[in-house]
Design an enzyme around this catalytic site. Sequence first.
Site, mmCIF file in Angstrom:
data_model
loop_
_atom_site.group_PDB
_atom_site.id
_atom_site.type_symbol
_atom_site.label_atom_id
_atom_site.label_comp_id
_atom_site.label_asym_id
_atom_site.label_seq_id
_atom_site.Cartn_x
_atom_site.Cartn_y
_atom_site.Cartn_z
ATOM 1 C CE LYS A 28 -0.739 -0.110 4.995
ATOM 2 N NZ LYS A 28 0.029 1.055 5.352
ATOM 3 C CB THR A 29 4.072 2.246 1.672
ATOM 4 O OG1 THR A 29 3.541 1.797 2.916
ATOM 5 C CG2 THR A 29 4.803 3.545 1.900
ATOM 6 C CG ASP A 214 -0.978 4.454 5.204
ATOM 7 O OD1 ASP A 214 -1.656 3.495 4.805
ATOM 8 O OD2 ASP A 214 0.194 4.334 5.580
ATOM 9 C CD GLU A 215 -1.956 1.334 8.607
ATOM 10 O OE1 GLU A 215 -3.016 0.674 8.625
ATOM 11 O OE2 GLU A 215 -0.843 0.809 8.544
ATOM 12 C CD GLN A 245 -3.275 -5.374 8.432
ATOM 13 O OE1 GLN A 245 -2.268 -5.269 9.114
ATOM 14 N NE2 GLN A 245 -3.268 -5.200 7.117
ATOM 15 N NE ARG A 603 1.573 -8.021 11.062
ATOM 16 C CZ ARG A 603 1.283 -7.250 10.036
ATOM 17 N NH1 ARG A 603 2.127 -6.364 9.615
ATOM 18 N NH2 ARG A 603 0.131 -7.362 9.397
#
Length: 672
Positions: A28-29, A214-215, A245, A603
């Site tokens: 996504k970044t 973002d997020e 998330q 993770r």
Amino acid sequence: MRLNPGQQAAVEYVSGPCLVLAGAGSGKTRVITNKIAHLVQQCGYQARHIAAVTFTNKASREMRERVAQTLGKKEARGLWVSTFHTLGLEILRREHKSVGIKSNFTLFDDQDTLALLKELTADELEEDKDLLNALINTISNWKNDLILPEKALERSSDPQMMLFAQLYGRYRDHLKAYNAMDFDDLIMVPTLLLASNEEVRERWQNRIRYLLVDEYQDTNTSQYQLVKLLVGQRARFTVVGDDDQSIYSWRGAKPQNLVLLQKDFPKLNLIKLEQNYRSSQRILKSANILIANNPHVYEKTLFSELGYGEPLKVLTANNEDHEAERVVAELIRHRFVNRTDYKEYAILYRGNHQARLFEKALMTNRIPYKMSGGTSFFSRAEIKDIMGYLRLLVNGDDDNAFLRVCNVPKRGMGPATLEKLGRLANQRQISLFAAAFEPDLEQHLPKAAAESVMVFTRWLVELGDRAARGDTLAALKDLVREINYEDFLYDTSPSPKAAEMRMKNVSELYRWITDMIEGDDLEEPMTLPQVVTRLTLRDMMERNQEEEEADQVQLMTLHASKGLEFHYVFMVGMEEGLLPHQSSLDEGNVEEERRLAYVGITRAQKELIFTLCKERRQYGEQIRCEPSRFLAELPQDDLDWDKGNRRQTEQQRQAAGKANIANLRAMLKQKK
């Protein structure tokens, strides 16, 4: 690496509102940084009209660096990449007149807030820690929901909430008198300002012509409203988020904000990123099957092209001591066989209380480790002292800063003097600093005490004048020298080495301030008040976020692990009552706990090992443990349950022996 079709679509869609549903590890970044470059290079946007907002300083710093690499520093100049709170701070700094505050307002951190509320509620709450914490959380929740004291009082029915609403009003009035804002005000106040003032709203909508967030699943009510007000009717924005998330409901985060978008922006374009570049397919399959037990508005299934991968191991231990021993023994064995680095391993747990036994086992085996949640740079006493002086230098009304530094180092301004000075300040409705300049000061204080107060405050005024009119950095050097701070550190530290380390920290702070005052390619030069406010905000946001790249095993909570990735992950304490946590089970909030388990699983890049205990000590008793329901929800064919007593086959023994001998040879060669 080229963008995949989903990423490409997310980058190129700029004509309306866009929601990018980005699964864990889906890049996504890259999408956000590439989209910023696309807006500047292909769509005619100037960087200064684009803003990207995220939740942590670390994320915004990484994003800024990546955009500068993609665009080049010249084209990226003026681009606004920051946290929500830094954006709020910037709006307040530029619009302070519309809000009715002075430009040099102070930022209260959580300790300032606690100190003020303790003082303001001494009669009602009698310094009861639990009640004080409940009040702080309640005020924070009200602010996050954009509820002012008057509305809070209207909505309160039981006596405690009515009292809290009255105390909230008292707290608000004192903050205003101190010309101060707290952390939650940085979002609430700009949001209410934009909602009520059309001229200011148009100014900011014109300043930010394209917004990226973002997020997004971590936004609360006030952050969602701030986004809506900034994008306005034009609705040129992209939000990136993952409802699976969302693990911060206890901070006010509302994953349903993703759903609200569809309602508020009917033309919303939904793009899913489902290819994961982090984990093996087996890890992703397990994560998908687990999270499918939660209800979804938007369905998505992660996939990987990195191969199927190793089975997920489940280690059973007799009790928590045995669990720590098994994890460390497995880590040593695994590292020896695979010739890996310590930093490739993470031990993730639900609560900080679980860490102690793992720390002990790692220390016993001389394994280096880093526990996230250590002492942050800004919580060190010497940094708090110097920041206290700087805060007072730029805002004389900052009583908390005055109390912190007026007798550090000692200068004859003890508790008795401060009590009398405080009484005078309260009578006159002025700050402690201003009270020091009252003509009749000597009638309220003994002669020697009055002299000490006047010498200190006059020195500060002169220093502030030098900092404002002359060489700011030279004035700050004079500050540390003129209070003999280095001598003070040597007098009060346990050893000369400790004093030296503390002085090094002060020098590091001075280096940061120098960089900010002088500016660089990406940041314009700042004034001293701007630097102090920015550093106070950085302190509040970066507690427990110090980074080190050393070769250490990482220990952290599942919450702290979000956004990170490790080759090998141990998820410990997979038991009912721990994960899912008992308090969440009692509140019927098992879905958030499942999302937390999903975050932990995703993770892991190569291997994932779960542990659980047969028994665990709780309140001094041994309690029988039940395996977590989340283990039962995983695909059992992909789990390798090791009960701790399974015998190896002859073939397995021989293979392990060969691998160990090969490793020993390799290690001996390296040492030659």
